[in-house]
Write an enzyme that holds these catalytic residues in place. Structure first.
Site, PDB file in Angstrom:
ATOM      1  N   HIS A  19      42.954  59.775  49.749  1.00  9.91           N
ATOM      2  CA  HIS A  19      42.562  58.364  49.800  1.00  9.91           C
ATOM      3  C   HIS A  19      41.295  58.166  48.973  1.00  9.91           C
ATOM      4  CE1 HIS A  19      42.447  54.300  51.118  1.00  9.91           C
ATOM      5  NE2 HIS A  19      41.324  54.437  51.790  1.00  9.91           N
ATOM      6  N   HIS A  29      37.829  49.897  49.283  1.00 12.20           N
ATOM      7  CA  HIS A  29      39.040  50.707  49.119  1.00 12.20           C
ATOM      8  C   HIS A  29      40.268  49.869  49.441  1.00 12.20           C
ATOM      9  CE1 HIS A  29      39.289  51.811  53.622  1.00 12.20           C
ATOM     10  NE2 HIS A  29      38.239  51.029  53.483  1.00 12.20           N
ATOM     11  N   CYS A  88      45.768  52.958  46.232  1.00 12.48           N
ATOM     12  CA  CYS A  88      44.305  53.070  46.227  1.00 12.48           C
ATOM     13  C   CYS A  88      43.789  53.820  45.004  1.00 12.48           C
ATOM     14  CB  CYS A  88      43.823  53.740  47.509  1.00 12.48           C
ATOM     15  SG  CYS A  88      44.465  55.420  47.750  1.00 12.48           S
TER      16      CYS A  88
END
Length: 254
Positions: free
Chosen positions: A84, A96, A185
């Site tokens: 991530h 994010h 992301c």
């Protein structure tokens, strides 16, 4: 250790508060109920890996010290199946991109801004809905270890100046479309830091799929599975056509 425990308590309270409010929405409740069964099976599989997994999760808590990050840094947190990514904005804030189904059910920003639970995340992936949100470093890390600017070595383009990176991220904060392969992301952070939306995770996944397709054994495996489905389910069009078409296309692609 105390900081990690405090973050865990905040996440637990956020989940409990969200679940209490979501009871008022029957559609969200039904979707959450179905997903809860799937997550239960996934948790049982993770628990079977032994105590080492829990120790690994507890290890990285010390890496959430925001004082070691600079505005515009690209942060990444390795997960079990993926990584991530986020952009550090300063003052313990990280922008994010997170899949999230909740905005489809409410406009209450206080609920939406709460920590995204696994249910909200998975349902957001399925519904292709996401938000570029700003969270604390602790909530962004979610108990994982954080690497800073690790991608600079692998990316072909030079990183933009830190202030430009942060401003790009701030401008994009809000709701956005989501695609697991084409707008995730990693695309968000690489656009902000390098000016080009790229996902190495997507590239790796596509290469793996190509290898499977090129492997002639996959044709035989799909044909055998198809024949087994015909035997079990009968000669219905819904089973017979895929049995013929899928091995054929795999054979042609190989």
């Amino acid at each position: 250790m105390q900081g990690w425990l405090a973050a865990s308590r905040r996440r637990r309270k956020a989940r409990e508060s969200l679940q209490a409010r979501s009871m008022k929405n029957p559609m969200y409740q039904v979707a959450s109920l179905l997903l809860e069964k799937l997550l239960l099976l996934a948790n049982l599989r993770l628990c079977s890996e032994g105590p080492g997994a829990a120790e690994e999760e507890a290890k990285p808590a010390s890496s959430c010290d925001a004082t070691r990050f600079k505005r515009g840094d690209l942060l990444e947190v390795p997960r079990t199946l993926f990584v991530h990514f986020g952009i550090y904005l300063g003052d313990n804030r990280v922008a994010h991109l997170m899949p999230d189904i909740l905005p489809a059910f409410t406009d209450d920003q206080r609920q939406i801004q709460q920590v995204v639970t696994n249910k909200r995340l998975v349902l957001g992936v399925l519904a292709r809905m996401a938000r570029i949100r700003v969270d604390t470093v602790e909530d962004f890390a979610y108990g994982g270890s954080i690497l800073a600017n690790h991608m600079d070595e692998a990316f072909p383009s030079k990183a933009l100046c830190e202030e430009e990176v942060a401003r790009r991220a701030e401008k994009l904060v809000g709701a956005t479309a989501y695609s697991l392969l084409w707008n995730n992301c990693e695309h968000f952070v690489t656009y902000c830091r390098y000016g080009s939306a790229v996902s190495f995770q997507t590239d790796k996944f596509c290469e793996t799929v190509k290898m499977i397709i090129r492997d002639q054994r996959s044709v035989l495996a799909s044909a055998l599975l198809g024949l087994a489905s015909i035997v079990c389910l009968g000669l219905a069009p819904s089973t017979t056509l895929p049995t013929i078409i899928i091995p054929f296309f795999l054979w042609m692609a190989g």
